[in-house]
Design a protein around this motif. Structure first.
Motif, PDB file in Angstrom:
ATOM      1  N   LYS A  81      -9.507   0.711   2.021  1.00 58.86           N
ATOM      2  CA  LYS A  81      -9.147   1.147   3.337  1.00 58.86           C
ATOM      3  C   LYS A  81      -7.858   0.763   3.721  1.00 58.86           C
ATOM      4  O   LYS A  81      -7.198   1.587   4.185  1.00 58.86           O
ATOM      5  N   THR A  82      -7.241  -0.386   3.616  1.00 64.14           N
ATOM      6  CA  THR A  82      -5.864  -0.879   3.727  1.00 64.14           C
ATOM      7  C   THR A  82      -4.773  -0.045   3.322  1.00 64.14           C
ATOM      8  O   THR A  82      -3.873   0.467   3.656  1.00 64.14           O
ATOM      9  N   THR A  83      -5.239   0.209   1.890  1.00 63.03           N
ATOM     10  CA  THR A  83      -4.173   1.380   1.330  1.00 63.03           C
ATOM     11  C   THR A  83      -4.336   2.591   1.948  1.00 63.03           C
ATOM     12  O   THR A  83      -3.049   3.145   2.049  1.00 63.03           O
ATOM     13  N   LEU A  84      -5.449   3.261   2.125  1.00 64.40           N
ATOM     14  CA  LEU A  84      -5.471   4.250   2.911  1.00 64.40           C
ATOM     15  C   LEU A  84      -4.705   4.454   4.120  1.00 64.40           C
ATOM     16  O   LEU A  84      -4.177   5.359   4.461  1.00 64.40           O
ATOM     17  N   ALA A  85      -5.051   3.291   4.928  1.00 60.82           N
ATOM     18  CA  ALA A  85      -4.510   3.296   6.407  1.00 60.82           C
ATOM     19  C   ALA A  85      -2.973   3.320   6.263  1.00 60.82           C
ATOM     20  O   ALA A  85      -2.135   3.906   6.952  1.00 60.82           O
ATOM     21  N   GLY A  86      -2.426   2.354   5.142  1.00 59.44           N
ATOM     22  CA  GLY A  86      -0.937   2.455   4.989  1.00 59.44           C
ATOM     23  C   GLY A  86      -0.241   3.876   4.505  1.00 59.44           C
ATOM     24  O   GLY A  86       0.717   4.445   5.083  1.00 59.44           O
ATOM     25  N   ARG A  87      -0.904   4.704   3.980  1.00 62.95           N
ATOM     26  CA  ARG A  87      -0.548   5.858   3.345  1.00 62.95           C
ATOM     27  C   ARG A  87      -0.790   6.838   4.399  1.00 62.95           C
ATOM     28  O   ARG A  87       0.258   7.854   4.837  1.00 62.95           O
ATOM     29  N   LEU A  88      -1.845   6.636   5.464  1.00 59.71           N
ATOM     30  CA  LEU A  88      -1.877   7.626   6.548  1.00 59.71           C
ATOM     31  C   LEU A  88      -0.681   7.295   7.589  1.00 59.71           C
ATOM     32  O   LEU A  88       0.047   8.419   8.077  1.00 59.71           O
ATOM     33  N   CYS A  89      -0.437   5.957   7.560  1.00 57.95           N
ATOM     34  CA  CYS A  89       0.894   5.657   8.416  1.00 57.95           C
ATOM     35  C   CYS A  89       2.165   6.386   7.980  1.00 57.95           C
ATOM     36  O   CYS A  89       3.037   6.881   8.823  1.00 57.95           O
ATOM     37  N   ALA A  90       2.302   6.328   6.767  1.00 61.47           N
ATOM     38  CA  ALA A  90       3.676   6.976   6.233  1.00 61.47           C
ATOM     39  C   ALA A  90       3.301   8.437   6.168  1.00 61.47           C
ATOM     40  O   ALA A  90       4.478   9.132   6.441  1.00 61.47           O
ATOM     41  N   GLN A  91       2.342   9.211   5.962  1.00 60.44           N
ATOM     42  CA  GLN A  91       2.360  10.697   5.791  1.00 60.44           C
ATOM     43  C   GLN A  91       2.140  11.315   7.247  1.00 60.44           C
ATOM     44  O   GLN A  91       2.653  12.314   7.477  1.00 60.44           O
ATOM     45  N   LEU A  92       1.590  10.483   8.208  1.00 60.37           N
ATOM     46  CA  LEU A  92       1.276  11.263   9.422  1.00 60.37           C
ATOM     47  C   LEU A  92       2.142  10.727  10.400  1.00 60.37           C
ATOM     48  O   LEU A  92       2.046  11.075  11.791  1.00 60.37           O
ATOM     49  N   ALA A  93       3.283   9.993  10.194  1.00 63.64           N
ATOM     50  CA  ALA A  93       4.045   9.416  11.510  1.00 63.64           C
ATOM     51  C   ALA A  93       4.850  10.340  12.187  1.00 63.64           C
ATOM     52  O   ALA A  93       5.065  10.014  13.304  1.00 63.64           O
ATOM     53  N   ASP A  94       5.103  11.612  11.478  1.00 62.00           N
ATOM     54  CA  ASP A  94       5.866  12.544  12.346  1.00 62.00           C
ATOM     55  C   ASP A  94       4.854  13.227  13.525  1.00 62.00           C
ATOM     56  O   ASP A  94       5.444  14.052  14.329  1.00 62.00           O
ATOM     57  N   ILE A  95       3.747  13.124  13.187  1.00 56.36           N
ATOM     58  CA  ILE A  95       2.584  13.931  13.984  1.00 56.36           C
ATOM     59  C   ILE A  95       2.283  12.835  15.152  1.00 56.36           C
ATOM     60  O   ILE A  95       2.040  13.249  16.188  1.00 56.36           O
ATOM     61  N   TYR A  96       1.629  11.686  14.588  1.00 54.73           N
ATOM     62  CA  TYR A  96       0.996  10.647  15.493  1.00 54.73           C
ATOM     63  C   TYR A  96       1.875   9.558  15.478  1.00 54.73           C
ATOM     64  O   TYR A  96       2.663   9.161  14.732  1.00 54.73           O
ATOM     65  N   HIS A  97       1.533   8.972  16.679  1.00 55.09           N
ATOM     66  CA  HIS A  97       2.114   7.393  16.598  1.00 55.09           C
ATOM     67  C   HIS A  97       0.704   6.505  16.344  1.00 55.09           C
ATOM     68  O   HIS A  97      -0.292   6.388  16.981  1.00 55.09           O
ATOM     69  N   LEU A  98       0.724   6.031  15.068  1.00 57.18           N
ATOM     70  CA  LEU A  98      -0.283   5.591  14.446  1.00 57.18           C
ATOM     71  C   LEU A  98      -0.094   3.742  14.708  1.00 57.18           C
ATOM     72  O   LEU A  98       0.916   3.370  14.112  1.00 57.18           O
ATOM     73  N   VAL A  99      -1.143   3.219  14.920  1.00 57.54           N
ATOM     74  CA  VAL A  99      -1.157   1.837  14.831  1.00 57.54           C
ATOM     75  C   VAL A  99      -2.485   1.284  14.150  1.00 57.54           C
ATOM     76  O   VAL A  99      -3.509   1.694  14.333  1.00 57.54           O
ATOM     77  N   HIS A 100      -2.027   0.579  13.092  1.00 60.46           N
ATOM     78  CA  HIS A 100      -3.045   0.006  12.189  1.00 60.46           C
ATOM     79  C   HIS A 100      -3.608  -1.489  12.628  1.00 60.46           C
ATOM     80  O   HIS A 100      -2.873  -2.205  12.565  1.00 60.46           O
ATOM     81  N   VAL A 101      -4.734  -1.270  13.240  1.00 60.94           N
ATOM     82  CA  VAL A 101      -5.132  -2.562  13.589  1.00 60.94           C
ATOM     83  C   VAL A 101      -6.340  -3.089  12.367  1.00 60.94           C
ATOM     84  O   VAL A 101      -7.374  -2.657  12.181  1.00 60.94           O
ATOM     85  N   GLU A 102      -5.600  -4.079  11.483  1.00 61.36           N
ATOM     86  CA  GLU A 102      -6.304  -4.613  10.297  1.00 61.36           C
ATOM     87  C   GLU A 102      -7.109  -5.767  10.615  1.00 61.36           C
ATOM     88  O   GLU A 102      -6.473  -6.884  11.137  1.00 61.36           O
ATOM     89  N   TYR A 103      -8.397  -5.764  10.456  1.00 65.49           N
ATOM     90  CA  TYR A 103      -8.848  -6.872  10.616  1.00 65.49           C
ATOM     91  C   TYR A 103      -8.716  -7.973   9.957  1.00 65.49           C
ATOM     92  O   TYR A 103      -8.696  -9.254  10.531  1.00 65.49           O
ATOM     93  N   ASP A 104      -8.066  -7.898   8.570  1.00 61.77           N
ATOM     94  CA  ASP A 104      -7.782  -9.044   7.926  1.00 61.77           C
ATOM     95  C   ASP A 104      -6.432  -9.887   8.472  1.00 61.77           C
ATOM     96  O   ASP A 104      -6.262 -10.815   8.090  1.00 61.77           O
ATOM     97  N   ALA A 105      -5.718  -9.056   9.168  1.00 60.83           N
ATOM     98  CA  ALA A 105      -4.611  -9.492  10.079  1.00 60.83           C
ATOM     99  C   ALA A 105      -5.096 -10.254  11.474  1.00 60.83           C
ATOM    100  O   ALA A 105      -4.106 -11.049  11.830  1.00 60.83           O
ATOM    101  N   VAL A 106      -6.000  -9.994  11.888  1.00 63.98           N
ATOM    102  CA  VAL A 106      -6.474 -10.626  13.231  1.00 63.98           C
ATOM    103  C   VAL A 106      -7.523 -11.632  13.082  1.00 63.98           C
ATOM    104  O   VAL A 106      -7.273 -12.728  13.723  1.00 63.98           O
ATOM    105  N   ILE A 107      -8.325 -11.720  12.035  1.00 58.83           N
ATOM    106  CA  ILE A 107      -9.337 -12.766  11.541  1.00 58.83           C
ATOM    107  C   ILE A 107      -8.529 -13.239  10.349  1.00 58.83           C
ATOM    108  O   ILE A 107      -8.653 -12.630   9.350  1.00 58.83           O
ATOM    109  N   ASP A 108      -8.321 -14.768  10.512  1.00 65.99           N
ATOM    110  CA  ASP A 108      -7.753 -15.303   9.342  1.00 65.99           C
ATOM    111  C   ASP A 108      -8.939 -15.084   8.059  1.00 65.99           C
ATOM    112  O   ASP A 108     -10.194 -15.149   8.321  1.00 65.99           O
ATOM    113  N   LEU A 109      -8.434 -14.724   6.855  1.00 63.93           N
ATOM    114  CA  LEU A 109      -9.361 -14.195   5.667  1.00 63.93           C
ATOM    115  C   LEU A 109     -10.309 -15.576   5.391  1.00 63.93           C
ATOM    116  O   LEU A 109     -11.333 -15.051   4.954  1.00 63.93           O
ATOM    117  N   GLU A 110      -9.787 -16.765   5.304  1.00 60.61           N
ATOM    118  CA  GLU A 110     -10.850 -17.587   5.117  1.00 60.61           C
ATOM    119  C   GLU A 110     -11.740 -17.818   5.995  1.00 60.61           C
ATOM    120  O   GLU A 110     -13.057 -18.122   5.744  1.00 60.61           O
TER     121      GLU A 110
END
Length: 222
Positions: A16-45
């Motif tokens: 999922k995170t790999t896909l999100a990163g690829r979408l942000c790179a490939q579609l950046a000229d069309i959309y303003h993409l904001v990647h809300v990654e749960y792992d970055a919000v809630i500590d992994l532990e």
């Protein structure tokens, strides 16, 4: 509001995170993409603790509270409200509803990157989309369970096997026959985003078409 929620669905290690990163790179000229990654919000532990407790049938209230905090933060981003500093990283505490918060002429797309294995989890975000008249789309990564477990085992802090087993046994795939899940796309189980660039490009295009269709209309019915 010219914005859309894109919900990613899949087990830990599905890509999922790999896909999100690829979408942000490939579609950046069309959309303003904001990647809300749960792992970055809630500590992994903390996630590991909550997932293990939930798999064992304990501490469900804490698990729900963590998810509700993320939902509230996403809503604040979209409505221009205040996002608590301890809820999202600074890079995500930018309002996307205001013109100053996103590039002119590009619709905002919030990629919600979490397991989302239960339909009820996704439906809460659909309700948010309906309330704010946003687009709503889903992308399922149907990576085989065994491959997810293999990738998970290579992580520094892997998700407990019991938690993955519980998710795999309960994962509810999108059902396009349901009106609110009509805008859904699936990455086939035999596609690896790390080794199949042509397939990756095709899937990114499929997601882009899904978003375009959703942004042309408002979410009004369940």
């Amino acid at each position: 509001m010219s914005a859309c929620l894109l919900i990613l669905i899949g087990l830990p290690g599905s890509g999922k995170t790999t896909l999100a990163g690829r979408l942000c790179a490939q579609l950046a000229d069309i959309y303003h993409l904001v990647h809300v990654e749960y792992d970055a919000v809630i500590d992994l532990e903390e996630q590991v603790r909550l997932q293990a407790a939930r798999a064992a049938g304990d501490d469900d209230d804490a698990w729900r509270a963590a998810r509700r905090a993320l939902e509230a933060a996403v809503e604040a981003m979209l409505t221009g409200g205040e996002v608590p500093a301890d809820t999202l990283p600074a890079v995500l505490r930018q309002p996307v509803a205001r013109p100053a918060g996103r590039p002119a002429g590009r619709p905002a797309v919030l990629i919600i990157d979490d397991n989302m294995y239960l339909r009820s989890m996704r439906y809460r975000f659909f309700q948010l989309a309906r309330r704010l008249r946003l687009g709503f789309a889903q992308a399922l990564l149907a990576t085989p369970d065994a491959e997810c477990r293999r990738r998970n085992a290579t992580r520094c802090r892997p998700v407990p096997e019991a938690a993955i087993d519980a998710m795999a046994g309960r994962l509810e795939r999108p059902q396009p026959a349901r009106l609110w899940e009509a805008r859904s796309v699936t990455l086939p189980a035999d596609v690896d985003l790390n080794t199949e660039p042509a397939d990756e490009e095709r899937f990114a295009e499929a997601v882009s078409q899904l978003l375009e269709a959703e942004l042309e209309c408002s979410v009004t019915d369940a």
